[in-house]
Write an enzyme that holds these catalytic residues in place. Sequence first.
Site, short mmCIF file in Angstrom:
data_model
loop_
_atom_site.label_atom_id
_atom_site.label_comp_id
_atom_site.label_asym_id
_atom_site.label_seq_id
_atom_site.Cartn_x
_atom_site.Cartn_y
_atom_site.Cartn_z
N ASP A 71 0.86 -1.19 0.00
CA ASP A 71 0.00 0.00 0.00
C ASP A 71 0.89 1.24 0.00
O ASP A 71 1.03 1.93 1.00
CB ASP A 71 -0.92 -0.04 1.23
CG ASP A 71 -2.03 1.01 1.14
OD1 ASP A 71 -2.08 1.74 0.13
OD2 ASP A 71 -2.83 1.09 2.09
N ASN A 117 9.90 -8.69 -8.42
CA ASN A 117 9.38 -7.37 -8.78
C ASN A 117 10.51 -6.38 -9.00
O ASN A 117 11.58 -6.49 -8.41
CB ASN A 117 8.42 -6.87 -7.69
CG ASN A 117 9.11 -5.99 -6.65
OD1 ASN A 117 9.30 -4.79 -6.83
ND2 ASN A 117 9.55 -6.62 -5.55
N PHE A 121 9.84 1.94 -6.72
CA PHE A 121 9.28 3.02 -5.88
C PHE A 121 8.29 3.90 -6.63
O PHE A 121 8.37 5.14 -6.60
CB PHE A 121 10.40 3.91 -5.30
CG PHE A 121 11.29 3.25 -4.29
CD1 PHE A 121 10.90 2.13 -3.59
CD2 PHE A 121 12.55 3.79 -4.02
CE1 PHE A 121 11.75 1.54 -2.64
CE2 PHE A 121 13.39 3.22 -3.08
CZ PHE A 121 12.99 2.09 -2.39
N ASN A 183 14.60 2.76 4.00
CA ASN A 183 14.81 1.67 3.04
C ASN A 183 16.01 2.00 2.15
O ASN A 183 15.92 2.85 1.27
CB ASN A 183 13.53 1.49 2.21
CG ASN A 183 13.68 0.42 1.16
OD1 ASN A 183 14.71 -0.26 1.09
ND2 ASN A 183 12.67 0.27 0.33
N SER A 186 16.30 -1.70 -1.31
CA SER A 186 15.57 -2.14 -2.50
C SER A 186 16.54 -2.31 -3.67
O SER A 186 17.39 -1.45 -3.90
CB SER A 186 14.50 -1.12 -2.88
OG SER A 186 14.07 -1.38 -4.19
N ASN A 188 15.73 -2.09 -6.71
CA ASN A 188 15.11 -1.56 -7.92
C ASN A 188 15.30 -0.07 -8.17
O ASN A 188 14.71 0.48 -9.09
CB ASN A 188 13.62 -1.90 -7.91
CG ASN A 188 13.41 -3.40 -7.84
OD1 ASN A 188 14.12 -4.15 -8.52
ND2 ASN A 188 12.49 -3.85 -7.00
N THR A 189 16.10 0.59 -7.34
CA THR A 189 16.49 1.97 -7.61
C THR A 189 18.00 1.93 -7.81
O THR A 189 18.72 1.44 -6.93
CB THR A 189 16.12 2.90 -6.42
OG1 THR A 189 14.70 2.94 -6.32
CG2 THR A 189 16.65 4.31 -6.60
N LYS A 224 15.88 -0.92 7.08
CA LYS A 224 15.57 -2.20 6.43
C LYS A 224 16.78 -2.65 5.61
O LYS A 224 17.29 -1.88 4.79
CB LYS A 224 14.35 -2.05 5.54
CG LYS A 224 13.87 -3.35 4.93
CD LYS A 224 12.47 -3.19 4.38
CE LYS A 224 11.94 -4.46 3.75
NZ LYS A 224 10.57 -4.30 3.29
N ASN A 253 14.65 -7.20 3.04
CA ASN A 253 14.05 -6.84 1.76
C ASN A 253 14.14 -8.04 0.80
O ASN A 253 14.53 -9.13 1.21
CB ASN A 253 14.79 -5.61 1.18
CG ASN A 253 13.84 -4.71 0.42
OD1 ASN A 253 13.04 -5.19 -0.39
ND2 ASN A 253 13.90 -3.42 0.67
C1 LIG Z 1 5.71 -5.91 -5.47
C2 LIG Z 1 6.55 -5.63 -4.26
C3 LIG Z 1 6.85 -4.32 -3.91
C4 LIG Z 1 7.65 -4.03 -2.81
N1 LIG Z 1 7.91 -2.73 -2.46
C5 LIG Z 1 8.66 -2.47 -1.37
C6 LIG Z 1 8.92 -1.12 -0.98
O1 LIG Z 1 8.43 -0.17 -1.57
N2 LIG Z 1 9.73 -0.92 0.11
C7 LIG Z 1 10.28 -1.98 0.82
O2 LIG Z 1 11.01 -1.75 1.79
N3 LIG Z 1 10.01 -3.25 0.48
C8 LIG Z 1 9.24 -3.51 -0.59
N4 LIG Z 1 8.99 -4.82 -0.93
C9 LIG Z 1 9.59 -5.91 -0.12
C10 LIG Z 1 8.64 -6.43 0.97
O3 LIG Z 1 8.28 -5.42 1.88
C11 LIG Z 1 9.32 -7.58 1.73
O4 LIG Z 1 10.45 -7.09 2.42
C12 LIG Z 1 9.76 -8.72 0.82
O5 LIG Z 1 8.83 -8.93 -0.21
C13 LIG Z 1 9.96 -10.03 1.59
O6 LIG Z 1 8.76 -10.43 2.22
P1 LIG Z 1 7.76 -11.53 1.59
O7 LIG Z 1 8.58 -12.73 1.25
O8 LIG Z 1 6.71 -11.75 2.64
O9 LIG Z 1 7.19 -10.91 0.36
C14 LIG Z 1 8.18 -5.11 -2.03
C15 LIG Z 1 7.87 -6.43 -2.37
C16 LIG Z 1 7.07 -6.70 -3.46
C17 LIG Z 1 6.75 -8.15 -3.81
#
Ligand SMILES: Cc1cc2nc3c(=O)[nH]c(=O)nc-3n(C[C@H](O)[C@H](O)[C@H](O)COP(=O)(O)O)c2cc1C
Length: 369
Positions: A71, A117, A121, A183, A186, A188-189, A224, A253
Site C-alpha cells: 500500500d 518485482n 518506488f 529503506n 531495494s 530496484n532503484t 531495512k 528486503n
Molecule cells: C511488489 C513488491 C513491492 C515491494 N515494495 C517495497 C517497498 O516499496 N519498500 C520496501 O522496503 N520493500 C518492498 N517490498 C519488499 C517487501 O516489503 C518484503 O520485504 C519482501 O517482499 C519479503 O517479504 P515476503 O517474502 O513476505 O514478500 C516489495 C515487495 C514486493 C513483492
Amino acid sequence: MSWFYRNALRPLLFSQDAESIHNRTMGMLNWAGRHELICDAMRSFLGAAELPVELFGLRFPNPVGLAAGMDKNANALPAWAAMGFGFTELGAATWHAQPGNPQPRVFRAITEEAIVNRMGFNNHGAEAIAEKLVYWKKLGRWPRHPVGMNLGKSKITPLDKAAEDYANSFRVLRPHLDFFVVNVSSPNTPNLRELQDKGALDEIFSALQEVQRDSEQRKPILVKVAPDLSFEALDEILELTGPRNIAGIVATNTTISRPASQDSAVQKVYAETGGLSGRPLQARSTEVIRHVYQQTKGALPIIGVGGIFTAADAWEKIAAGASLIQVYTGLVYEGPTICRDIVSGLVAQLEEKGLIKLESAIGLRSKGL
Ligand SMILES: Cc1cc2nc3c(=O)[nH]c(=O)nc-3n(C[C@H](O)[C@H](O)[C@H](O)COP(=O)(O)O)c2cc1C
C-alpha cells in the site's frame, strides 16, 4: 488457507496480470476502507485474536504486520486493520512523486510461491501521501494499530543528496505516523543499496535525527536491510544503531540472488531483473535475523520479513529473534485469512510450550533453547 481462496479466488486472480489485479484489489480495499460497516463485516471474518506486543512505546494488538510495498500511497489504510493486521507499514514514499519502472514489473513464480518485482518506488510523493493520511484521519477511519512509513530515495536525486531527500520526506510525514523505516535495501532503484555503506547511512540517520531534534515526540526510526549483505557489512550497520538512536532492524528486503530451478516457467520468471520474495527468501531472511539477534544480544528489536506463509514460518522468525513479523508474498498466495491463521497458530504454539507472552518466545532458538 481458506478452501475458497485456494480453489476459487486465487486461480481467477492468478489468471490475470499481477499488477492489474493488485491495482483492482487496492481499489476495492480503498472503497471498503471508507465504509465502517464493510470494515466491521471484514473484521468479523478475518479479524485476528489478541496477541499484544509492546515495542517502541507502541502497542501492537498482534505481531503480524503488512510489509512495505503493498500500500505505497496509503490507499487502503483502514482495510488492513479490518483484515486482522497488527500493524501496517505504508510506502515506500519518496520525496518526489515518480512513476517507477516500465511495466510489466511484477512476475509470479507460482510453483515456488515467489514473486520477482522491479517496481522502482512508484508512488505519489511524500506530500501527497501526507494529505492522504490527513484524509483518513478526518474521515474518522484511522486504524487502531501502529502505522509506519517506509522511506525510499527519489530516483532523480543523486546519491550524494540522498540524506536531504530522505529528510524531506520524513519532515512532512513525521507528524502523521508512529514509526519510520529507512529503506536502503531495494534492488530496484539504481545504486540505492550503496547507501547501506556505513558512511552514507550515518549521514541519512544524522539528517533524520536533526529533523526531530527539537521535537518532544520522537518517532522510532528503523532500517531495512538486504538479505544479500555479508554479515560483516551488516555488523557495520549495527555499529551505527546505538550512536544514531536507531530503534530496530527490518530484516529483510527482497533478494537479487536466484535459487536453481528445473521448471522452465520458473526459470523465465527468475531471469527477470528485480528482487525475489516469498518461499525462496525464507531461509536467508531467518539467517539474517538470527545473526542480528545474536550480534546485538537481543537488545535491538527486529521486524522479521521474508517468506512467511504460515504460523510455523512466523514462529521460526520469532524464535530466531524477531519481535514482530510482516507478510507481503504470503498474503498474495495464502489470501486474506493469513493474519487470522498465523495469529491463532502462534497462540496455540505458546500454549503448547507453556509460555504466557509472545515476548518469551523471541530469540528462543538463537539462544539455543
Ligand atoms: C511488489 C513488491 C513491492 C515491494 N515494495 C517495497 C517497498 O516499496 N519498500 C520496501 O522496503 N520493500 C518492498 N517490498 C519488499 C517487501 O516489503 C518484503 O520485504 C519482501 O517482499 C519479503 O517479504 P515476503 O517474502 O513476505 O514478500 C516489495 C515487495 C514486493 C513483492
